[in-house]
Design a protein around this motif. Structure first.
Motif, PDB file in Angstrom:
ATOM      1  N   GLY A  16       0.757  -1.189  -0.031  1.00 44.00           N
ATOM      2  CA  GLY A  16      -0.132  -0.014  -0.166  1.00 44.00           C
ATOM      3  C   GLY A  16       0.751   1.232   0.025  1.00 44.00           C
ATOM      4  O   GLY A  16       1.956   1.007   0.192  1.00 44.00           O
ATOM      5  N   LYS A  17       0.216   2.373  -0.325  1.00 44.92           N
ATOM      6  CA  LYS A  17       0.935   3.738  -0.199  1.00 44.92           C
ATOM      7  C   LYS A  17       1.607   3.926   1.274  1.00 44.92           C
ATOM      8  O   LYS A  17       1.329   3.260   2.007  1.00 44.92           O
ATOM      9  N   GLY A  18       2.551   4.653   1.237  1.00 43.18           N
ATOM     10  CA  GLY A  18       3.303   4.871   2.572  1.00 43.18           C
ATOM     11  C   GLY A  18       2.534   5.488   3.592  1.00 43.18           C
ATOM     12  O   GLY A  18       1.432   6.220   3.139  1.00 43.18           O
ATOM     13  N   GLY A  19       2.448   5.326   4.911  1.00 42.54           N
ATOM     14  CA  GLY A  19       1.951   5.968   5.851  1.00 42.54           C
ATOM     15  C   GLY A  19       0.502   5.302   5.864  1.00 42.54           C
ATOM     16  O   GLY A  19      -0.281   5.992   6.983  1.00 42.54           O
ATOM     17  N   THR A  25       2.227  -1.485  10.650  1.00 34.63           N
ATOM     18  CA  THR A  25       1.357  -1.655  11.816  1.00 34.63           C
ATOM     19  C   THR A  25       0.395  -2.936  11.628  1.00 34.63           C
ATOM     20  O   THR A  25       0.576  -3.742  12.573  1.00 34.63           O
ATOM     21  N   PRO A  30      -8.698   6.233   3.839  1.00 34.39           N
ATOM     22  CA  PRO A  30      -9.790   6.705   2.745  1.00 34.39           C
ATOM     23  C   PRO A  30      -9.385   7.984   2.303  1.00 34.39           C
ATOM     24  O   PRO A  30     -10.410   8.863   2.079  1.00 34.39           O
ATOM     25  N   SER A  31      -8.328   7.933   1.344  1.00 34.11           N
ATOM     26  CA  SER A  31      -7.820   9.097   0.505  1.00 34.11           C
ATOM     27  C   SER A  31      -7.885   8.620  -0.857  1.00 34.11           C
ATOM     28  O   SER A  31      -7.438   7.402  -1.069  1.00 34.11           O
ATOM     29  N   ILE A  32      -8.245   9.520  -1.662  1.00 31.93           N
ATOM     30  CA  ILE A  32      -8.088   9.072  -3.147  1.00 31.93           C
ATOM     31  C   ILE A  32      -6.730   8.695  -3.534  1.00 31.93           C
ATOM     32  O   ILE A  32      -6.644   7.568  -4.419  1.00 31.93           O
ATOM     33  N   ARG A  33      -5.671   9.312  -3.128  1.00 29.49           N
ATOM     34  CA  ARG A  33      -4.238   8.750  -3.407  1.00 29.49           C
ATOM     35  C   ARG A  33      -4.339   7.586  -2.984  1.00 29.49           C
ATOM     36  O   ARG A  33      -3.568   6.732  -3.712  1.00 29.49           O
ATOM     37  N   GLN A  49      -5.989   4.786  -4.935  1.00 29.01           N
ATOM     38  CA  GLN A  49      -5.442   4.693  -6.087  1.00 29.01           C
ATOM     39  C   GLN A  49      -4.182   3.730  -6.321  1.00 29.01           C
ATOM     40  O   GLN A  49      -4.080   2.826  -7.100  1.00 29.01           O
ATOM     41  N   THR A  50      -3.457   3.964  -5.356  1.00 23.49           N
ATOM     42  CA  THR A  50      -2.125   3.158  -5.047  1.00 23.49           C
ATOM     43  C   THR A  50      -2.488   1.595  -5.049  1.00 23.49           C
ATOM     44  O   THR A  50      -2.020   0.749  -5.402  1.00 23.49           O
ATOM     45  N   ILE A  78      -1.527  -1.418  -7.337  1.00 21.59           N
ATOM     46  CA  ILE A  78      -0.777  -2.614  -6.746  1.00 21.59           C
ATOM     47  C   ILE A  78      -1.570  -3.783  -6.863  1.00 21.59           C
ATOM     48  O   ILE A  78      -0.868  -4.712  -7.431  1.00 21.59           O
TER      49      ILE A  78
END
Lengths: 247, 248
Positions: free
Chosen positions: A7-10, A15, A160-163, A166-167, A171
């Motif tokens: 997944g995207k960073g952060g 975790t 829950p962010s579009i970026r 999308q990532t 993937i």
């Protein structure tokens, strides 16, 4: 079972990897965790201090030179069978291997480090009989088809962010194209009524990690994500994810 | 010589958002042409800037390696054309996207073509802004231009700060000249706590300042609106521009 988390960073990959490992070890499983993320924070997330975290394999020049070689002739299939035991760090009964990220060529040839890393990842994924969880920021496609087909499942995670979504979608698509069809999606810190936009294709959502005040507070003073007061709820999330992947 | 600013930090701390705001700051202060370089394998600087990516340098590199060259064209010529095409052009800034990491096998030949292309390209701009992931592998690809300023972005979490510390150490060990590293703390509400202040002090990187928490950013991200278009008076934009003033 061999699982990859991407997944995207952060967004909470590390975790979740730590939580899954901690849950499985309490079920008396043999658990291996691999940190192949750029931030190299799985060790601290499990409670190790920075000094205790082993140096990432990609930075272990001596070992790479010894196994892969340098200069014109390099061995792209280095011997690695002895390395997991040699390099692993014991944390609460789990074995942690810190790999670092597949390097860009950077200054000069990155082939040696990459060959080493891919060989060890492939070895870990192909050999049997334990739980293996790989924290892999960049997705799985650079692992090569042969290795990917032995991964049992991919957990894609996003906020829950579009970026982020999308990532996650990218993937997931790349992994599916390479034959890794067993995929689940985990949402992190989304409100219960959140529904991702229809035009972003995602694997089935099997769990939603709620926003945890205790975790945010903890993160201000400690990188460790284990032993939170909500451990039972967290175990529930792990069970949901693992059940969905077993189906 | 182009003035080069690189952003780095743990994932999710706001590197790309701040990088976008920095590009906007440069544009609003008539500091262009700018070359924006997205060196994050999960690239999304384009979404922050509000432009579309057709293909990345990584895609071209894959073509080079696989030898997907049309009949009647030499390989060099074809690659040059493709690389040119991968530049996304706007009035004041251009964007190139490094793309996803390498697949199996040796990429050295393809990578040296890429490096040569980048060295030629950077000469055309006054400002270069690089959005890096925490590993910073791509910085060394641009070795012809040294990095004037490295902005390490973190939130106030311990893991974010530890990643920042590691990046600073890594930057020192890369064979790229880095003029100066600064730390920017993002998503800050109120005063910094004592442990955070202490950690920064021990890290030995100068704190450029803090960018305020801003609910507008959450909302824009949720809706997929480019954060580049955040209102001028929003807390994050105002505090970020104050910091950028100190370096450009």
């Amino acid at each position: 079972m061999k699982l990859a988390i991407a997944g995207k960073g952060g967004v909470g990959k590390t975790t979740l990897a730590a939580w899954l490992g901690d849950y499985l070890i309490r079920q008396n499983k043999e658990v291996w965790l691999i940190d192949a993320d750029t931030a190299i924070s799985l060790g601290p997330a499990l409670g190790l201090s920075l000094e205790e975290v082993p140096i990432p394999l990609v930075n272990n020049k001596k070992l790479i030179q010894e196994r892969v070689g340098t200069g014109v002739y390099i061995n792209l299939n280095p011997e690695v069978d002895d390395l997991p035991q040699k390099l692993a760090k014991d944390v609460r009964g789990m074995k942690l291997l810190v790999m670092g990220t597949i390097a860009g060529a950077g200054s000069g040839c990155g082939c040696a480090a990459n060959a080493m890393l891919k060989a060890l990842l492939a070895y870990m994924i192909l050999r049997s009989s334990q739980w293996l969880i790989v924290d892999l920021e960049a997705g799985v496609e650079h692992l090569g088809r042969g290795t990917i087909t032995s991964v049992d499942g991919l957990i894609v995670i996003s906020e829950p962010s579009i970026r982020g979504l999308q990532t996650a979608s990218n993937i997931s698509r790349l992994a599916r194209d390479l034959g890794l069809k067993k995929q689940v999606m985990v949402l992190n810190r989304a409100s219960e009524d959140f529904v991702p936009p229809k035009d972003i294709a995602l694997p089935p959502i099997v769990a939603n990690i709620p926003y945890l005040k205790s975790l945010e507070q903890r993160q201000q003073t400690s990188p460790c994500v284990l032993d939170l007061p909500e451990r039972e709820d967290i175990d529930e999330i792990c069970i949901k994810v693992l059940d969905a992947l077993k189906k | 010589m182009a003035y080069t600013v690189a952003f780095s930090g743990k994932g999710g701390v706001g590197k790309t958002t701040l990088c976008g705001l920095f590009i906007r700051y440069l544009m609003e202060n008539d500091k262009y042409p700018i070359l924006a370089v997205d060196a994050d394998s999960n690239y999304n600087l384009n979404e922050v800037l509000g432009v579309d990516v057709e293909f990345t340098l990584g895609d071209v590199r894959e073509d080079m390696k696989r030898g997907n060259v049309p009949v009647g064209m030499t390989k060099d010529r074809f690659i040059d054309t493709k690389l040119e095409e991968s530049i996304i052009e706007t009035d004041k800034f251009d964007l190139i996207v490094m793309g996803r990491p390498e697949g199996q096998g040796c990429y050295c030949a393809a990578n040296s073509l890429l490096t040569a292309f980048l060295s030629k390209l950077v000469g055309n701009y006054d400002y270069i802004v690089i959005d890096n992931e925490a590993g910073m592998e791509h910085i060394s690809r641009l070795t012809t231009k040294d990095v004037d300023i490295l902005l390490i972005v973190s939130d106030t979490s311990k893991r974010g700060l530890q990643a920042a510390q590691r990046i600073n150490e890594l930057a020192q060990s890369l064979n790229v000249l880095i003029g100066r590293p600064y730390l920017i703390l993002n998503n800050v509400e109120g005063e910094l706590s004592e442990p955070v202040k202490k950690y920064i002090q021990d890290m030995g990187v100068e704190l450029l300042g803090c960018v305020s928490r801003d609910d507008n950013i959450l909302e824009y991200d949720m809706l997929g609106r480019p954060t580049f278009d955040l209102p001028e008076d929003s807390a994050a934009v105002k505090s970020a521009f104050e910091l950028f003033k100190k370096i450009v």
